[in-house]
Enzyme design. Structure first.
Site: not given
Ligand code: IPE
Ligand code: IPE
Ligand code: MG
Length: 244
Positions: A15, A32, A126
């Protein structure tokens, strides 16, 4: 350094990509893109220290609610990363797997993913599982449906349904539960990830944003895990007695 206890299975909620990009004044998609290097580093270090299973939450079922342009960018990045990284994964003896509702993916993504899974399927190093369009509630619902169908068909008796039976119907059926779940970016929640399998996982929430996560951060997480006493309902005294 004390000897590290190496988890057999580490699961990571990757995240913070969006916030990482925003800090630089850039588009979320740039975040990303920069998350891929962190994936590469994490796979490498897990292989090096002898982790057997690494499960990465890459796209949740709820992530389908994101803006269409972000979803499209994530899909093409996914295909690009799979195509580009597969030879290296193969060289390192990594076996790629995927869990989630893969039927919801665009055809080209599913094809490339399945090719990579097939290509690495004989590798014995792995086991890298990507959670894609994954959600625990979906997974548990699917398991309940499948078990109910068998019960209705008279193939299984209600009194024979136990935790082991349920586990066989989850997408993770051949894997041990993760001893350690890491979520980067400082958020402290599971967001529908491995709710059954994580019942007794140690949780670790470093504040580092995913694109900055590196080998040192993974080692730090394992060191923190090594210090924890896992009690599974027992007392600390019982656990220490068992270890003697
Ligand atoms: C959860 O991340 C899913 C992934 C990291 C792929 P999100 O950033 O989408 O989660 P919420 O919605 O903030 O909890
Ligand atoms: C995690 O990073 C990647 C995915 C959920 C695909 P986020 O896109 O959720 O990044 P934040 O939480 O907005 O910083
Ligand atoms: Mg996120």
């Amino acid at each position: 350094m004390n000897e590290m206890k190496i988890p057999e299975h580490i699961a990571i909620i990757m995240d913070g990509n969006g916030r990482w990009a925003k800090k630089l004044g850039l588009n979320r998609i740039f975040g990303h893109k920069n998350g891929i290097k962190a994936v590469r580093d994490t796979v490498e270090i897990c292989g090096e220290i002898g982790v057997k299973y690494l499960t990465l939450y890459a796209f949740s079922m709820e992530n389908w609610y994101r803006p269409p342009d972000e979803i499209a960018a994530l899909m093409s990045l996914l295909v690009e990363a799979i195509v580009k990284e597969t030879p290296e994964l193969d060289k390192n003896n990594v076996q790629l797997r995927a869990i989630g509702n893969l039927s919801s993916f665009p055809e080209n993504v599913a094809v490339k993913l399945n090719q990579a899974i097939e290509f690495t399927s004989k590798n014995a190093g792995l086991i890298l599982t990507l959670a894609l369009s994954y959600g625990s509630r979906w997974e548990i619902t699917e398991a309940v449906r499948a078990i109910t169908e068998r019960a209705v068909a008279g193939e299984i008796k209600p009194e024979d349904i136990n935790e082991n039976v349920i586990e066989q119907y989850l997408t993770t059926y051949s894997m041990p539960d993760p001893e350690l779940i890491i979520r980067t970016s400082g958020e402290q929640r599971l967001s529908n990830f491995l709710l059954w399998q994580g019942a007794y996982s140690e949780l670790y929430f470093p504040t580092v944003l995913w694109p900055d996560f590196n080998k040192k951060d993974l080692i730090q997480a394992v060191e923190e895990y090594s210090k924890r006493e896992r009690r599974f309902g027992k007392t600390g005294e019982q656990i220490r007695e068992e270890k003697k």
